[in-house]
Design a protein around this motif. Structure first.
Motif, PDB file in Angstrom:
ATOM      1  N   ASP A  12       0.871  -1.168   0.000  1.00 58.30           N
ATOM      2  CA  ASP A  12       0.000   0.000   0.000  1.00 58.30           C
ATOM      3  C   ASP A  12       0.912   1.223   0.000  1.00 58.30           C
ATOM      4  OD1 ASP A  12      -1.753   2.086   0.439  1.00 58.30           O
ATOM      5  OD2 ASP A  12      -2.904   1.040   1.982  1.00 58.30           O
ATOM      6  N   PRO A  13       0.825   2.090  -1.013  1.00 64.42           N
ATOM      7  CA  PRO A  13       1.691   3.274  -1.046  1.00 64.42           C
ATOM      8  C   PRO A  13       1.504   4.199   0.142  1.00 64.42           C
ATOM      9  CG  PRO A  13      -0.032   3.421  -2.708  1.00 64.42           C
ATOM     10  CD  PRO A  13      -0.070   2.032  -2.176  1.00 64.42           C
ATOM     11  N   VAL A  14       0.385   4.045   0.857  1.00 61.44           N
ATOM     12  CA  VAL A  14       0.137   4.835   2.067  1.00 61.44           C
ATOM     13  C   VAL A  14       0.481   3.974   3.284  1.00 61.44           C
ATOM     14  CG1 VAL A  14      -1.576   6.063   3.441  1.00 61.44           C
ATOM     15  CG2 VAL A  14      -1.669   6.173   0.940  1.00 61.44           C
ATOM     16  N   LEU A  15       1.417   4.422   4.074  1.00 59.12           N
ATOM     17  CA  LEU A  15       1.816   3.664   5.261  1.00 59.12           C
ATOM     18  C   LEU A  15       0.723   3.672   6.315  1.00 59.12           C
ATOM     19  CD1 LEU A  15       3.877   2.190   7.042  1.00 59.12           C
ATOM     20  CD2 LEU A  15       4.807   4.426   7.691  1.00 59.12           C
ATOM     21  N   ILE A  16       0.162   4.854   6.574  1.00 60.29           N
ATOM     22  CA  ILE A  16      -0.839   4.973   7.621  1.00 60.29           C
ATOM     23  C   ILE A  16      -1.712   6.196   7.364  1.00 60.29           C
ATOM     24  CG2 ILE A  16       0.647   6.356   9.110  1.00 60.29           C
ATOM     25  CD1 ILE A  16      -0.574   4.947  11.521  1.00 60.29           C
ATOM     26  N   HIS A  17      -2.959   6.102   7.737  1.00 62.75           N
ATOM     27  CA  HIS A  17      -3.882   7.234   7.660  1.00 62.75           C
ATOM     28  C   HIS A  17      -4.101   7.788   9.071  1.00 62.75           C
ATOM     29  CE1 HIS A  17      -5.225   6.898   3.447  1.00 62.75           C
ATOM     30  NE2 HIS A  17      -5.065   5.602   3.602  1.00 62.75           N
ATOM     31  N   ILE A  18      -3.940   9.078   9.209  1.00 55.96           N
ATOM     32  CA  ILE A  18      -4.227   9.760  10.467  1.00 55.96           C
ATOM     33  C   ILE A  18      -5.295  10.801  10.174  1.00 55.96           C
ATOM     34  CG2 ILE A  18      -3.306  11.095  12.393  1.00 55.96           C
ATOM     35  CD1 ILE A  18      -0.571   9.959  11.792  1.00 55.96           C
ATOM     36  N   GLY A  19      -6.545  10.389  10.326  1.00 55.16           N
ATOM     37  CA  GLY A  19      -7.640  11.266   9.944  1.00 55.16           C
ATOM     38  C   GLY A  19      -7.589  11.498   8.443  1.00 55.16           C
ATOM     39  N   PRO A  20      -7.647  12.756   8.009  1.00 55.52           N
ATOM     40  CA  PRO A  20      -7.573  13.054   6.567  1.00 55.52           C
ATOM     41  C   PRO A  20      -6.140  13.014   6.028  1.00 55.52           C
ATOM     42  CG  PRO A  20      -7.805  15.087   7.804  1.00 55.52           C
ATOM     43  CD  PRO A  20      -7.905  13.966   8.815  1.00 55.52           C
TER      44      PRO A  20
END
Length: 273
Positions: A12-20
């Motif tokens: 996943d190119p996004v490691l982590i989501h923190i809210g928006p």
């Protein structure tokens, strides 16, 4: 077809989501490249043996320079990508120029931005432009290595069709097995280049201002041009003059400039205490 195709480990190119807020591997590569390079540069500055006496600048001064070079790399890299690789698209969609999180950075543009940062900061502070450039280039392969690893994680900039046992099928590259060219570049432009420059530094290269700049430019141009034979050209560009890629053409003036810096550095006596 290769006898064995290694499955691409989908990330996943996004490691982590923190809210928006989405923290992407690509952004982390730049952040950690700058931080690790900063730490390594501080070690080099403190070693008088490597410079033939005290370094031409202090750790505190270099700390101030980090912000300048960070902006130079990011702005230069993005502007270079827009101009060299996809100008028609960005001319039609100008707002996307600012969407850095989508990727799209040019090394040659970033290098040019870095050069401008070095020259402007050195002149403002009355420092040796060549020595500051040497130190910046000495740590550069760290960021290059992490950046290419981020390209691999993103599944982008994959290689040409291949029949080697380690070929991979990338999610966005169709069903054809391809060279994992991002890993080739991470090895040559990152690890090999870093080791070569580190050995030169141990042998006293920092005592000859401009030598590391020249070696970096020359060796990178060779490494990049070699890897381009395995990397799929950008779809919007394809092969250019003489079957060369944009990366190879941009590496020609870089290689020539590198040789000129090496010749200049070797022509002058080494620094001594």
């Amino acid at each position: 077809m290769p006898l064995l195709v290694i499955p691409y480990p989908t990330f996943d190119p996004v490691l982590i989501h923190i809210g928006p807020l989405a923290i992407r591997w690509y952004a982390l590569a730049y952040i950690f490249g700058i931080l690790i390079g900063w730490a390594y540069a501080r070690v080099l500055i403190r070693s008088e043996r490597l410079w033939g006496g005290k370094a031409p600048f202090t750790v505190v001064v270099f700390d101030d320079f980090v912000l300048w070079v960070t902006f130079g790399i990011i702005l230069g890299g993005r502007i270079g990508y827009v101009l060299f690789y996809n100008l028609p698209f960005f001319a039609a969609h100008p707002l996307e120029i600012f969407q850095l999180w989508q990727g799209g950075m040019s090394f040659h543009g970033g290098f040019t931005g870095c050069v401008l940062a070095v020259v402007l900061f050195a002149r403002k502070r009355g420092l040796s432009i060549l020595s500051l450039g040497d130190l910046t280039c000495a740590v550069g392969p760290i960021g290059l290595f992490l950046g290419r690893i981020a390209n691999f994680i993103n599944g982008e900039l994959w290689g040409r069709p291949a029949d080697v046992p380690w070929a991979m099928v990338f999610p966005t590259g169709g069903p054809i097995p391809r060279h994992p060219s991002q890993l080739y570049e991470a090895t040559l432009e990152g690890l090999v280049l870093f080791i070569a420059l580190a050995v030169m530094i141990r042998m006293g290269a920092l005592k000859r201002p401009g030598l590391i700049v020249g070696a970096f430019a020359t060796l990178y141009a060779i490494a990049r041009s070699t890897c381009e034979f395995f990397r799929e050209p950008d779809a919007q560009l394809g092969f250019l003059w003489g079957g060369a890629t944009m990366g190879q053409l941009l590496s020609i003036p870089l290689f020539i400039a590198g040789l000129a810096f090496i010749a200049y550095a070797m022509k002058h006596p080494a620094r001594s205490p």
